[in-house]
Design an enzyme around this catalytic site. Structure first.
Site, PDB file in Angstrom:
ATOM      1  N   ASP A   8      75.531  95.132   9.221  1.00 26.68           N
ATOM      2  CA  ASP A   8      75.574  96.567   9.470  1.00 26.68           C
ATOM      3  C   ASP A   8      75.028  97.309   8.255  1.00 26.68           C
ATOM      4  OD1 ASP A   8      76.344  99.072  10.609  1.00 26.68           O
ATOM      5  OD2 ASP A   8      78.285  98.966   9.607  1.00 26.68           O
ATOM      6  N   ASP A  10      75.774 101.161   7.487  1.00 24.94           N
ATOM      7  CA  ASP A  10      76.713 102.155   6.953  1.00 24.94           C
ATOM      8  C   ASP A  10      78.021 101.518   6.504  1.00 24.94           C
ATOM      9  OD1 ASP A  10      74.725 103.881   7.679  1.00 24.94           O
ATOM     10  OD2 ASP A  10      75.737 104.625   9.468  1.00 24.94           O
ATOM     11  N   ASP A 133      81.947  97.149   9.342  1.00 28.18           N
ATOM     12  CA  ASP A 133      83.176  97.824   8.916  1.00 28.18           C
ATOM     13  C   ASP A 133      83.983  98.365  10.090  1.00 28.18           C
ATOM     14  OD1 ASP A 133      81.008  99.742   9.199  1.00 28.18           O
ATOM     15  OD2 ASP A 133      82.376 101.233   8.387  1.00 28.18           O
TER      16      ASP A 133
END
Length: 176
Positions: A8, A10, A133
């Site tokens: 990922d 971000d 996250d």
């Protein structure tokens, strides 16, 4: 054949928390204490959640965000033994597509455009590992999900957690 990793952007390779805190302060003159963000949904960690969310649509928000400490070194090493895919649910913020692509080209020029996936739903991505996250992405991972620590997920106990790129590298070295 190399194992595959979906990573990922971000809060994993891009320090969106720091960027968001800094831009919020610039726009509204309010300094956010990162410790007060712990365990709260991302936009709810700001005094004005609607104003905070609107910042995500501001031109430049994603393009000029800082890089996570150790990310370049880690991905450089991982690239030797794994096939790396950068996977971002960028469709939620359509203006972020070009910004994220340009950000990746600047910080990770060794990752081919063929290995960049901008999507709306990460459950369609099938790799041996997924570093993210958010549970909404990890819960549907068909490989091994790895939870990268961010303020909003500190109370989550599901999935293997890594707090930084040093820990992520250590875990992945053991699973080559």
């Amino acid at each position: 054949m190399k194992k595959t990793i979906a990573i990922d952007m971000d809060n994993v390779i891009v320090d969106i928390e720091t960027n968001w805190i800094n831009i919020y302060e610039q726009e509204f003159g309010v300094k956010i204490d990162r410790n007060e963000m712990l365990g709260k949904p991302e936009d709810m960690a700001f005094p004005d959640p609607v104003a905070a969310r609107n910042l995500l649509y501001k031109p430049g928000f994603f393009r000029y965000a800082p890089i996570m400490p150790g990310a370049v070194e880690a991905l450089t090493e991982l690239n030797k033994n794994f096939e790396i895919y950068i996977v971002s649910a960028a469709m939620e913020f359509p203006n972020s597509l070009a910004e994220k692509y340009d950000w990746l080209a600047e910080h990770f020029p060794f990752i081919s455009w063929r290995n960049i996936i901008f999507c709306g739903d990460k459950s369609v991505v099938v790799t041996d590992f997924l570093i993210d996250d958010h549970l909404k992405n990890l819960d549907f991972c068909k490989g091994t999900p790895i939870l990268f620590t961010a303020a909003h997920n500190v109370n989550i106990t599901k999935h293997h957690r890594v707090n930084n790129w040093v820990e992520a590298l250590q875990f992945l070295r053991e699973h080559v």
